[in-house]
Write a protein that holds these residues in place. Structure first.
Motif, PDB file in Angstrom:
ATOM      1  N   ILE A   1       0.838  -1.189   0.000  1.00 44.03           N
ATOM      2  CA  ILE A   1       0.000   0.000   0.000  1.00 44.03           C
ATOM      3  C   ILE A   1       0.878   1.246   0.000  1.00 44.03           C
ATOM      4  O   ILE A   1       1.854   1.332   0.744  1.00 44.03           O
ATOM      5  CB  ILE A   1      -0.929   0.028   1.230  1.00 44.03           C
TER       6      ILE A   1
ATOM      7  N   LEU B   1       0.500   5.650  -0.036  1.00 40.46           N
ATOM      8  CA  LEU B   1      -0.361   6.823   0.092  1.00 40.46           C
ATOM      9  C   LEU B   1       0.176   7.948  -0.787  1.00 40.46           C
ATOM     10  O   LEU B   1       1.396   8.088  -0.933  1.00 40.46           O
ATOM     11  CB  LEU B   1      -0.394   7.320   1.536  1.00 40.46           C
TER      12      LEU B   1
ATOM     13  N   TYR C   1       4.311   2.299   4.104  1.00 43.40           N
ATOM     14  CA  TYR C   1       4.230   1.916   5.519  1.00 43.40           C
ATOM     15  C   TYR C   1       5.366   0.961   5.851  1.00 43.40           C
ATOM     16  O   TYR C   1       5.426  -0.150   5.329  1.00 43.40           O
ATOM     17  CB  TYR C   1       2.880   1.258   5.792  1.00 43.40           C
TER      18      TYR C   1
ATOM     19  N   TRP D   1       4.630   5.781   8.421  1.00 38.91           N
ATOM     20  CA  TRP D   1       4.574   6.114   6.999  1.00 38.91           C
ATOM     21  C   TRP D   1       5.817   6.911   6.648  1.00 38.91           C
ATOM     22  O   TRP D   1       6.001   8.024   7.128  1.00 38.91           O
ATOM     23  CB  TRP D   1       3.321   6.927   6.675  1.00 38.91           C
TER      24      TRP D   1
ATOM     25  N   SER E   1      -9.821   6.612   1.791  1.00 34.39           N
ATOM     26  CA  SER E   1      -8.714   7.552   1.910  1.00 34.39           C
ATOM     27  C   SER E   1      -8.294   7.621   3.368  1.00 34.39           C
ATOM     28  O   SER E   1      -9.062   7.297   4.279  1.00 34.39           O
ATOM     29  CB  SER E   1      -9.118   8.933   1.400  1.00 34.39           C
TER      30      SER E   1
ATOM     31  N   THR F   1      -4.781   9.687  -0.814  1.00 37.96           N
ATOM     32  CA  THR F   1      -5.333   8.612  -1.631  1.00 37.96           C
ATOM     33  C   THR F   1      -4.500   7.358  -1.442  1.00 37.96           C
ATOM     34  O   THR F   1      -3.274   7.404  -1.437  1.00 37.96           O
ATOM     35  CB  THR F   1      -5.316   9.020  -3.117  1.00 37.96           C
ATOM     36  N   ARG F   2      -5.187   6.229  -1.284  1.00 39.97           N
ATOM     37  CA  ARG F   2      -4.506   4.946  -1.106  1.00 39.97           C
ATOM     38  C   ARG F   2      -4.417   4.222  -2.433  1.00 39.97           C
ATOM     39  O   ARG F   2      -5.358   4.213  -3.218  1.00 39.97           O
ATOM     40  CB  ARG F   2      -5.270   4.067  -0.113  1.00 39.97           C
ATOM     41  N   TYR F   3      -3.274   3.585  -2.682  1.00 35.59           N
ATOM     42  CA  TYR F   3      -3.044   2.788  -3.887  1.00 35.59           C
ATOM     43  C   TYR F   3      -2.487   1.439  -3.491  1.00 35.59           C
ATOM     44  O   TYR F   3      -1.688   1.335  -2.555  1.00 35.59           O
ATOM     45  CB  TYR F   3      -2.048   3.473  -4.819  1.00 35.59           C
ATOM     46  N   GLU F   4      -2.907   0.408  -4.226  1.00 32.65           N
ATOM     47  CA  GLU F   4      -2.340  -0.928  -4.067  1.00 32.65           C
ATOM     48  C   GLU F   4      -1.402  -1.151  -5.247  1.00 32.65           C
ATOM     49  O   GLU F   4      -1.815  -1.047  -6.388  1.00 32.65           O
ATOM     50  CB  GLU F   4      -3.455  -1.969  -4.055  1.00 32.65           C
TER      51      GLU F   4
END
Length: 98
Positions: free
Chosen positions: A46, A48, A58, A63, A85, A90-93
């Motif tokens: 993940i 951010l 993370y 973070w 969020s 914004t969260r991204y995988e």
């Protein structure tokens, strides 16, 4: 009582065109490019992204800033935006190829 609909009852079919359209015919056969090898992606992690396009990953319970941006990750990795969020970020995988 039901009314007749004069506009819908007299539908006319399209007149057939004598010349075939260019989009329907193949002027030359398509080239065979072969089957590409399947890409195997690693474990997802993940990332951010804040409003200034800074990215964070993370690690060890915190973070920390990440070196690559989301745009750079999209070039080589699989990127999926997650719906949740975190602190207006914004969260991204991300999944990178092995």
């Amino acid at each position: 009582m039901a009314r007749n609909r004069p506009n819908h009852s007299h539908k006319r079919g399209r007149l057939p065109n004598s010349a075939p359209s260019d989009t329907r015919t193949l002027r030359r056969l398509p080239e065979y490019t072969g089957r590409q090898a399947a890409v195997v992606y690693g474990k997802a992690f993940i990332i951010l992204e804040d409003e200034q396009k800074n990215t964070f990953i993370y690690k060890a319970g915190a973070w920390v800033p990440h070196s690559a941006s989301i745009k750079e990750c999209r070039e080589t990795c699989q990127v999926k935006q997650l719906p949740q969020s975190l602190n207006r970020m914004t969260r991204y995988e991300i999944r990178c190829p092995e």
